[in-house]
Design a protein around this motif. Structure first.
Motif, PDB file in Angstrom:
ATOM      1  N   THR A   6      -9.427   5.988 -15.656  1.00 18.10           N
ATOM      2  CA  THR A   6      -8.762   7.110 -16.312  1.00 18.10           C
ATOM      3  C   THR A   6      -7.649   7.643 -15.412  1.00 18.10           C
ATOM      4  OG1 THR A   6     -10.400   8.646 -15.387  1.00 18.10           O
ATOM      5  CG2 THR A   6     -10.809   7.794 -17.595  1.00 18.10           C
ATOM      6  N   HIS A   7      -6.560   8.067 -16.032  1.00 17.45           N
ATOM      7  CA  HIS A   7      -5.397   8.544 -15.291  1.00 17.45           C
ATOM      8  C   HIS A   7      -5.712   9.845 -14.564  1.00 17.45           C
ATOM      9  CE1 HIS A   7      -1.244   9.409 -14.279  1.00 17.45           C
ATOM     10  NE2 HIS A   7      -1.356  10.590 -14.860  1.00 17.45           N
ATOM     11  N   GLN A   8      -5.297   9.928 -13.297  1.00 21.32           N
ATOM     12  CA  GLN A   8      -5.456  11.143 -12.508  1.00 21.32           C
ATOM     13  C   GLN A   8      -4.078  11.580 -12.022  1.00 21.32           C
ATOM     14  OE1 GLN A   8      -8.420  12.484 -12.416  1.00 21.32           O
ATOM     15  NE2 GLN A   8      -9.505  10.716 -13.274  1.00 21.32           N
ATOM     16  N   ASP A   9      -3.824  12.894 -12.041  1.00 21.21           N
ATOM     17  CA  ASP A   9      -2.535  13.392 -11.588  1.00 21.21           C
ATOM     18  C   ASP A   9      -2.731  14.687 -10.804  1.00 21.21           C
ATOM     19  OD1 ASP A   9      -3.070  15.313 -13.529  1.00 21.21           O
ATOM     20  OD2 ASP A   9      -1.621  14.503 -14.962  1.00 21.21           O
ATOM     21  N   ALA A  10      -1.622  15.299 -10.385  1.00 17.67           N
ATOM     22  CA  ALA A  10      -1.690  16.501  -9.556  1.00 17.67           C
ATOM     23  C   ALA A  10      -2.376  17.654 -10.286  1.00 17.67           C
ATOM     24  CB  ALA A  10      -0.283  16.908  -9.118  1.00 17.67           C
ATOM     25  N   VAL A  11      -2.188  17.757 -11.578  1.00 12.74           N
ATOM     26  CA  VAL A  11      -2.836  18.824 -12.352  1.00 12.74           C
ATOM     27  C   VAL A  11      -4.344  18.661 -12.313  1.00 12.74           C
ATOM     28  CG1 VAL A  11      -3.118  19.801 -14.660  1.00 12.74           C
ATOM     29  CG2 VAL A  11      -0.836  19.150 -13.858  1.00 12.74           C
ATOM     30  N   ALA A  12      -4.828  17.428 -12.476  1.00 16.87           N
ATOM     31  CA  ALA A  12      -6.261  17.164 -12.436  1.00 16.87           C
ATOM     32  C   ALA A  12      -6.836  17.487 -11.059  1.00 16.87           C
ATOM     33  CB  ALA A  12      -6.538  15.711 -12.805  1.00 16.87           C
ATOM     34  N   VAL A  13      -6.079  17.170 -10.001  1.00 16.74           N
ATOM     35  CA  VAL A  13      -6.529  17.465  -8.634  1.00 16.74           C
ATOM     36  C   VAL A  13      -6.663  18.978  -8.443  1.00 16.74           C
ATOM     37  CG1 VAL A  13      -5.935  17.321  -6.191  1.00 16.74           C
ATOM     38  CG2 VAL A  13      -5.551  15.346  -7.693  1.00 16.74           C
ATOM     39  N   ALA A  14      -5.642  19.722  -8.866  1.00 15.37           N
ATOM     40  CA  ALA A  14      -5.678  21.180  -8.717  1.00 15.37           C
ATOM     41  C   ALA A  14      -6.849  21.784  -9.482  1.00 15.37           C
ATOM     42  CB  ALA A  14      -4.358  21.774  -9.203  1.00 15.37           C
ATOM     43  N   GLU A  15      -7.056  21.332 -10.710  1.00 16.11           N
ATOM     44  CA  GLU A  15      -8.164  21.854 -11.517  1.00 16.11           C
ATOM     45  C   GLU A  15      -9.510  21.543 -10.875  1.00 16.11           C
ATOM     46  OE1 GLU A  15      -7.555  20.085 -15.319  1.00 16.11           O
ATOM     47  OE2 GLU A  15      -6.122  21.638 -15.981  1.00 16.11           O
ATOM     48  N   HIS A  16      -9.632  20.359 -10.303  1.00 14.17           N
ATOM     49  CA  HIS A  16     -10.878  19.957  -9.637  1.00 14.17           C
ATOM     50  C   HIS A  16     -11.228  20.922  -8.518  1.00 14.17           C
ATOM     51  CE1 HIS A  16     -13.754  17.144  -7.708  1.00 14.17           C
ATOM     52  NE2 HIS A  16     -13.178  17.519  -6.574  1.00 14.17           N
ATOM     53  N   TYR A  17     -10.274  21.204  -7.640  1.00 11.03           N
ATOM     54  CA  TYR A  17     -10.554  22.080  -6.504  1.00 11.03           C
ATOM     55  C   TYR A  17     -10.657  23.540  -6.902  1.00 11.03           C
ATOM     56  CZ  TYR A  17     -10.204  18.211  -3.276  1.00 11.03           C
ATOM     57  OH  TYR A  17     -10.437  17.046  -2.611  1.00 11.03           O
ATOM     58  N   ASP A  18      -9.916  23.946  -7.929  1.00 13.42           N
ATOM     59  CA  ASP A  18     -10.038  25.328  -8.401  1.00 13.42           C
ATOM     60  C   ASP A  18     -11.410  25.561  -9.037  1.00 13.42           C
ATOM     61  OD1 ASP A  18      -7.529  26.027  -7.534  1.00 13.42           O
ATOM     62  OD2 ASP A  18      -6.569  25.811  -9.488  1.00 13.42           O
ATOM     63  N   ASP A  19     -11.826  24.637  -9.901  1.00 13.02           N
ATOM     64  CA  ASP A  19     -13.088  24.813 -10.623  1.00 13.02           C
ATOM     65  C   ASP A  19     -14.301  24.731  -9.693  1.00 13.02           C
ATOM     66  OD1 ASP A  19     -11.558  24.983 -12.886  1.00 13.02           O
ATOM     67  OD2 ASP A  19     -12.121  23.034 -13.702  1.00 13.02           O
ATOM     68  N   LEU A  20     -14.255  23.820  -8.724  1.00 18.96           N
ATOM     69  CA  LEU A  20     -15.403  23.601  -7.842  1.00 18.96           C
ATOM     70  C   LEU A  20     -15.310  24.387  -6.543  1.00 18.96           C
ATOM     71  CD1 LEU A  20     -15.998  19.764  -8.315  1.00 18.96           C
ATOM     72  CD2 LEU A  20     -17.170  21.678  -9.418  1.00 18.96           C
ATOM     73  N   ASP A  21     -14.364  25.302  -6.457  1.00 15.43           N
ATOM     74  CA  ASP A  21     -14.186  26.092  -5.239  1.00 15.43           C
ATOM     75  C   ASP A  21     -15.487  26.740  -4.751  1.00 15.43           C
ATOM     76  OD1 ASP A  21     -12.575  27.881  -3.289  1.00 15.43           O
ATOM     77  OD2 ASP A  21     -13.479  29.347  -4.642  1.00 15.43           O
ATOM     78  N   SER A 136      -4.119  12.168   1.244  1.00 17.24           N
ATOM     79  CA  SER A 136      -3.312  11.047   0.750  1.00 17.24           C
ATOM     80  C   SER A 136      -3.973  10.384  -0.451  1.00 17.24           C
ATOM     81  CB  SER A 136      -3.086  10.009   1.855  1.00 17.24           C
ATOM     82  OG  SER A 136      -4.315   9.440   2.289  1.00 17.24           O
ATOM     83  N   GLU A 137      -5.303  10.423  -0.498  1.00 18.27           N
ATOM     84  CA  GLU A 137      -6.034   9.816  -1.608  1.00 18.27           C
ATOM     85  C   GLU A 137      -5.650  10.433  -2.947  1.00 18.27           C
ATOM     86  OE1 GLU A 137      -8.726  10.152   2.026  1.00 18.27           O
ATOM     87  OE2 GLU A 137      -7.122  11.259   1.050  1.00 18.27           O
ATOM     88  N   HIS A 138      -5.250  11.712  -2.922  1.00 11.05           N
ATOM     89  CA  HIS A 138      -4.937  12.433  -4.154  1.00 11.05           C
ATOM     90  C   HIS A 138      -3.474  12.249  -4.580  1.00 11.05           C
ATOM     91  CE1 HIS A 138      -8.778  14.400  -4.469  1.00 11.05           C
ATOM     92  NE2 HIS A 138      -8.665  14.978  -3.294  1.00 11.05           N
ATOM     93  N   MET A 139      -2.695  11.524  -3.810  1.00 15.00           N
ATOM     94  CA  MET A 139      -1.273  11.361  -4.124  1.00 15.00           C
ATOM     95  C   MET A 139      -1.073  10.321  -5.231  1.00 15.00           C
ATOM     96  SD  MET A 139       0.273  13.458  -2.077  1.00 15.00           S
ATOM     97  CE  MET A 139      -0.304  14.471  -0.700  1.00 15.00           C
ATOM     98  N   VAL A 140      -0.351  10.721  -6.274  1.00 14.11           N
ATOM     99  CA  VAL A 140      -0.080   9.801  -7.381  1.00 14.11           C
ATOM    100  C   VAL A 140       0.814   8.652  -6.912  1.00 14.11           C
ATOM    101  CG1 VAL A 140       0.999   9.597  -9.655  1.00 14.11           C
ATOM    102  CG2 VAL A 140      -0.365  11.622  -9.090  1.00 14.11           C
ATOM    103  N   ASP A 141       1.794   8.970  -6.085  1.00 13.60           N
ATOM    104  CA  ASP A 141       2.740   7.971  -5.577  1.00 13.60           C
ATOM    105  C   ASP A 141       2.572   7.918  -4.054  1.00 13.60           C
ATOM    106  OD1 ASP A 141       4.906   6.448  -4.745  1.00 13.60           O
ATOM    107  OD2 ASP A 141       6.310   7.357  -6.165  1.00 13.60           O
TER     108      ASP A 141
END
Length: 282
Positions: A6-21, A136-141
Protein backbone atom coordinates in the motif's frame (compact mmCIF):
# COMPACT_ATOMS: atom_id res chain seq x y z
CA UNK A 1 14.45 -1.64 -2.31
CA UNK A 2 11.56 -3.22 -0.40
CA UNK A 3 8.20 -1.51 -0.90
CA UNK A 4 4.89 -2.19 0.89
CA UNK A 5 1.76 -3.24 -0.94
CA UNK A 6 0.00 0.00 0.00
CA UNK A 7 1.19 3.51 -0.84
CA UNK A 8 2.74 5.48 2.03
CA UNK A 9 3.44 9.21 1.95
CA UNK A 10 4.34 12.13 4.24
CA UNK A 11 0.71 12.64 5.26
CA UNK A 12 0.43 9.02 6.39
CA UNK A 13 3.68 9.36 8.37
CA UNK A 14 2.45 12.51 10.13
CA UNK A 15 -0.90 10.93 10.98
CA UNK A 16 0.84 7.83 12.33
CA UNK A 17 2.96 9.78 14.80
CA UNK A 18 0.19 12.21 15.71
CA UNK A 19 -2.34 9.46 16.42
CA UNK A 20 0.05 7.19 18.33
CA UNK A 21 1.78 10.00 20.23
CA UNK A 22 0.40 8.89 23.64
CA UNK A 23 1.61 5.32 23.10
CA UNK A 24 5.08 6.32 21.91
CA UNK A 25 5.69 8.54 24.92
CA UNK A 26 4.14 6.15 27.43
CA UNK A 27 5.89 3.04 26.15
CA UNK A 28 9.29 4.41 25.10
CA UNK A 29 9.57 8.03 26.17
CA UNK A 30 10.59 11.05 24.15
CA UNK A 31 13.38 9.33 22.19
CA UNK A 32 11.55 7.79 19.23
CA UNK A 33 14.37 5.44 18.25
CA UNK A 34 16.22 2.28 19.28
CA UNK A 35 18.55 2.01 22.22
CA UNK A 36 22.20 1.04 21.75
CA UNK A 37 23.64 -1.39 24.30
CA UNK A 38 27.38 -1.86 24.80
CA UNK A 39 27.59 -3.91 28.00
CA UNK A 40 24.00 -5.08 28.17
CA UNK A 41 23.65 -3.60 31.64
CA UNK A 42 22.47 -0.17 30.50
CA UNK A 43 18.94 0.91 31.28
CA UNK A 44 16.72 1.67 28.27
CA UNK A 45 17.13 5.38 29.03
CA UNK A 46 20.89 5.07 29.00
CA UNK A 47 20.75 3.02 25.81
CA UNK A 48 18.74 5.56 23.81
CA UNK A 49 21.13 8.30 24.89
CA UNK A 50 24.06 6.07 23.94
CA UNK A 51 22.75 5.94 20.36
CA UNK A 52 22.56 9.73 20.25
CA UNK A 53 26.07 9.99 21.67
CA UNK A 54 27.32 7.55 19.02
CA UNK A 55 25.90 9.88 16.37
CA UNK A 56 27.59 12.87 17.96
CA UNK A 57 30.92 11.05 18.09
CA UNK A 58 30.78 10.18 14.40
CA UNK A 59 29.92 13.76 13.47
CA UNK A 60 32.99 15.16 15.25
CA UNK A 61 30.86 18.03 16.49
CA UNK A 62 32.46 21.28 17.62
CA UNK A 63 30.89 23.98 19.82
CA UNK A 64 29.03 26.64 17.86
CA UNK A 65 28.39 24.53 14.78
CA UNK A 66 24.98 24.67 13.12
CA UNK A 67 23.40 21.25 12.69
CA UNK A 68 20.23 19.81 11.18
CA UNK A 69 18.25 16.99 12.80
CA UNK A 70 16.29 15.40 9.94
CA UNK A 71 13.10 13.83 11.27
CA UNK A 72 13.82 15.04 14.79
CA UNK A 73 10.84 13.50 16.57
CA UNK A 74 10.30 15.20 19.93
CA UNK A 75 13.68 16.92 19.64
CA UNK A 76 15.39 14.79 22.29
CA UNK A 77 18.49 14.03 20.23
CA UNK A 78 18.79 17.70 19.29
CA UNK A 79 18.47 18.77 22.92
CA UNK A 80 21.07 16.26 24.08
CA UNK A 81 23.66 17.14 21.45
CA UNK A 82 23.09 20.86 21.96
CA UNK A 83 23.70 20.39 25.68
CA UNK A 84 26.65 17.98 25.48
CA UNK A 85 28.42 19.27 22.36
CA UNK A 86 27.55 22.97 22.42
CA UNK A 87 26.01 23.00 18.93
CA UNK A 88 23.00 24.80 17.53
CA UNK A 89 20.30 22.60 15.99
CA UNK A 90 17.41 23.06 13.60
CA UNK A 91 15.09 20.04 13.72
CA UNK A 92 12.37 19.09 11.26
CA UNK A 93 9.44 16.80 12.01
CA UNK A 94 6.27 15.99 10.07
CA UNK A 95 4.29 15.52 13.28
CA UNK A 96 2.37 18.41 14.82
CA UNK A 97 2.16 16.51 18.13
CA UNK A 98 5.92 16.04 18.26
CA UNK A 99 6.50 19.71 17.47
CA UNK A 100 3.98 20.69 20.14
CA UNK A 101 5.80 18.58 22.73
CA UNK A 102 9.13 20.16 21.75
CA UNK A 103 7.62 23.63 22.05
CA UNK A 104 6.74 23.09 25.70
CA UNK A 105 10.21 21.66 26.44
CA UNK A 106 12.39 24.38 24.89
CA UNK A 107 16.14 24.61 25.37
CA UNK A 108 18.60 27.22 24.10
CA UNK A 109 20.01 26.76 20.61
CA UNK A 110 17.40 24.17 19.52
CA UNK A 111 14.69 25.13 17.02
CA UNK A 112 12.14 22.39 16.26
CA UNK A 113 9.93 23.04 13.24
CA UNK A 114 7.16 21.25 11.38
CA UNK A 115 8.42 20.54 7.90
CA UNK A 116 9.15 17.97 5.21
CA UNK A 117 12.87 17.42 4.65
CA UNK A 118 12.32 16.85 0.94
CA UNK A 119 11.05 20.44 0.65
CA UNK A 120 12.97 21.94 3.57
CA UNK A 121 13.82 25.33 2.06
CA UNK A 122 17.06 25.66 4.04
CA UNK A 123 19.85 27.64 2.36
CA UNK A 124 22.52 25.72 0.52
CA UNK A 125 25.85 25.12 2.28
CA UNK A 126 24.38 26.44 5.55
CA UNK A 127 24.83 23.54 8.00
CA UNK A 128 28.05 22.10 9.39
CA UNK A 129 26.58 18.69 10.18
CA UNK A 130 23.36 16.72 9.86
CA UNK A 131 21.91 13.51 11.20
CA UNK A 132 18.89 11.34 10.56
CA UNK A 133 18.02 8.85 13.28
CA UNK A 134 15.46 6.40 11.89
CA UNK A 135 13.81 8.98 9.64
CA UNK A 136 15.23 8.10 6.22
CA UNK A 137 12.91 5.09 6.20
CA UNK A 138 9.92 7.45 6.07
CA UNK A 139 11.21 9.38 3.03
CA UNK A 140 9.12 8.90 -0.12
CA UNK A 141 12.08 9.84 -2.33
CA UNK A 142 15.24 8.51 -0.69
CA UNK A 143 17.53 9.77 -3.44
CA UNK A 144 16.26 13.28 -2.82
CA UNK A 145 16.79 12.76 0.92
CA UNK A 146 20.51 12.37 0.19
CA UNK A 147 20.55 15.14 -2.41
CA UNK A 148 19.04 17.66 0.01
CA UNK A 149 21.53 16.75 2.72
CA UNK A 150 24.40 17.27 0.31
CA UNK A 151 22.97 20.61 -0.78
CA UNK A 152 22.44 21.93 2.76
CA UNK A 153 25.82 20.86 4.17
CA UNK A 154 28.92 23.00 3.87
CA UNK A 155 31.94 21.50 2.06
CA UNK A 156 33.59 19.13 4.50
CA UNK A 157 30.30 18.65 6.38
CA UNK A 158 29.45 15.30 7.90
CA UNK A 159 26.17 13.38 7.77
CA UNK A 160 25.28 10.42 10.01
CA UNK A 161 22.31 8.16 9.30
CA UNK A 162 20.91 5.51 11.63
CA UNK A 163 18.67 3.32 9.51
CA UNK A 164 16.44 0.28 9.48
CA UNK A 165 17.76 -1.79 6.59
CA UNK A 166 16.61 -4.83 4.67
CA UNK A 167 19.00 -7.74 4.84
CA UNK A 168 20.95 -7.94 1.59
CA UNK A 169 20.05 -11.60 1.08
CA UNK A 170 16.49 -11.53 2.46
CA UNK A 171 14.53 -14.21 0.61
CA UNK A 172 10.98 -14.06 -0.67
CA UNK A 173 9.41 -15.37 2.56
CA UNK A 174 11.17 -12.74 4.68
CA UNK A 175 10.24 -9.98 2.26
CA UNK A 176 6.59 -11.00 1.98
CA UNK A 177 5.88 -11.87 5.60
CA UNK A 178 8.25 -9.59 7.50
CA UNK A 179 9.70 -6.64 5.59
CA UNK A 180 6.75 -5.59 3.45
CA UNK A 181 4.30 -5.73 6.40
CA UNK A 182 6.78 -3.81 8.59
CA UNK A 183 6.90 -1.11 5.91
CA UNK A 184 3.13 -1.00 5.64
CA UNK A 185 2.47 -1.02 9.38
CA UNK A 186 5.26 1.47 10.19
CA UNK A 187 4.37 3.87 7.36
CA UNK A 188 7.64 3.31 5.51
CA UNK A 189 7.39 4.05 1.77
CA UNK A 190 10.38 1.74 1.27
CA UNK A 191 13.21 -0.02 3.07
CA UNK A 192 16.64 -0.15 1.46
CA UNK A 193 19.67 -2.35 1.93
CA UNK A 194 23.12 -1.15 2.95
CA UNK A 195 24.08 -1.28 -0.71
CA UNK A 196 21.06 0.84 -1.72
CA UNK A 197 21.99 3.53 0.80
CA UNK A 198 25.64 3.63 -0.17
CA UNK A 199 24.75 3.85 -3.87
CA UNK A 200 22.37 6.78 -3.25
CA UNK A 201 24.91 8.50 -1.00
CA UNK A 202 27.60 8.23 -3.64
CA UNK A 203 25.22 9.43 -6.37
CA UNK A 204 24.44 12.53 -4.27
CA UNK A 205 28.14 13.32 -3.99
CA UNK A 206 28.95 11.92 -0.55
CA UNK A 207 31.88 9.76 0.42
CA UNK A 208 31.01 6.87 2.71
CA UNK A 209 33.53 7.32 5.51
CA UNK A 210 32.17 4.56 7.71
CA UNK A 211 29.48 1.97 8.25
CA UNK A 212 28.68 -0.15 11.30
CA UNK A 213 26.05 -2.87 11.63
CA UNK A 214 24.77 -2.62 15.20
CA UNK A 215 21.76 -4.91 14.83
CA UNK A 216 22.66 -7.10 17.80
CA UNK A 217 23.20 -4.06 20.00
CA UNK A 218 19.79 -2.50 19.28
CA UNK A 219 17.48 -5.50 18.83
CA UNK A 220 16.45 -5.80 22.49
CA UNK A 221 14.58 -2.51 22.07
CA UNK A 222 11.56 -4.38 20.78
CA UNK A 223 11.34 -6.93 23.58
CA UNK A 224 11.36 -4.06 26.06
CA UNK A 225 8.70 -2.20 24.06
CA UNK A 226 6.54 -5.34 23.90
CA UNK A 227 6.66 -5.80 27.66
CA UNK A 228 5.94 -2.15 28.37
CA UNK A 229 3.08 -2.07 25.87
CA UNK A 230 1.35 -5.09 27.39
CA UNK A 231 1.64 -3.54 30.84
CA UNK A 232 0.34 -0.18 29.58
CA UNK A 233 -2.63 -1.82 27.86
CA UNK A 234 -3.57 -3.57 31.10
CA UNK A 235 -3.37 -0.40 33.16
CA UNK A 236 -4.40 2.42 30.81
CA UNK A 237 -7.64 2.58 28.86
CA UNK A 238 -6.37 5.17 26.33
CA UNK A 239 -3.40 3.00 25.44
CA UNK A 240 -5.70 0.01 25.10
CA UNK A 241 -8.11 1.93 22.87
CA UNK A 242 -5.36 3.16 20.55
CA UNK A 243 -3.56 -0.18 20.42
CA UNK A 244 -6.59 -2.24 19.42
CA UNK A 245 -8.25 0.37 17.19
CA UNK A 246 -8.56 -0.59 13.55
CA UNK A 247 -6.66 2.46 12.28
CA UNK A 248 -3.30 1.61 13.86
CA UNK A 249 -3.71 -1.95 15.10
CA UNK A 250 -1.15 -3.14 12.57
CA UNK A 251 1.55 -0.84 13.93
CA UNK A 252 1.19 -2.40 17.38
CA UNK A 253 1.01 -5.96 16.08
CA UNK A 254 4.17 -5.26 14.08
CA UNK A 255 6.33 -5.48 17.23
CA UNK A 256 6.50 -9.32 17.17
CA UNK A 257 7.29 -9.10 13.47
CA UNK A 258 10.19 -6.72 14.17
CA UNK A 259 11.57 -9.06 16.83
CA UNK A 260 11.50 -11.94 14.35
CA UNK A 261 12.96 -9.81 11.55
CA UNK A 262 16.04 -9.06 13.66
CA UNK A 263 16.41 -12.64 14.84
CA UNK A 264 16.27 -14.05 11.31
CA UNK A 265 18.51 -11.37 9.78
CA UNK A 266 15.71 -10.17 7.52
CA UNK A 267 16.26 -6.68 8.94
CA UNK A 268 19.49 -4.98 9.92
CA UNK A 269 20.31 -1.73 11.72
CA UNK A 270 23.15 0.30 10.30
CA UNK A 271 24.95 3.54 11.11
CA UNK A 272 26.42 5.37 8.10
CA UNK A 273 28.96 8.18 8.33
CA UNK A 274 29.11 10.31 5.18
CA UNK A 275 31.25 13.30 4.25
CA UNK A 276 30.83 16.05 1.70
CA UNK A 277 34.02 16.78 -0.18
CA UNK A 278 35.96 19.98 0.53
CA UNK A 279 36.05 22.25 -2.50
CA UNK A 280 39.49 22.76 -3.93
CA UNK A 281 40.70 25.88 -5.70
CA UNK A 282 41.23 25.61 -9.44
Amino acid sequence: MIEPSTHQDAVAVAEHYDDLDPIYRRVWGDHVHHGLWATGRETPGEAVEALVDAVGDRLNLMPGQLCVDIGCGYGSAARRLAATRGVRVVGLTLSAEQARYAAVHPVPDVDIQIGDWLTNGLPGASADAAWAIESSEHMVDKSRFFDEAHRVLVPGGRFVICAWLAGTDAGLWKVRHLLQPICREGRLPSMGTREDYEAMANAAGFTVAGYEDVSRRVARTWMICAGRLVKAMLLDSETRRLAVGARHRGAILSIPRLILAYRTGAMRYGIFTLTKAVETAT
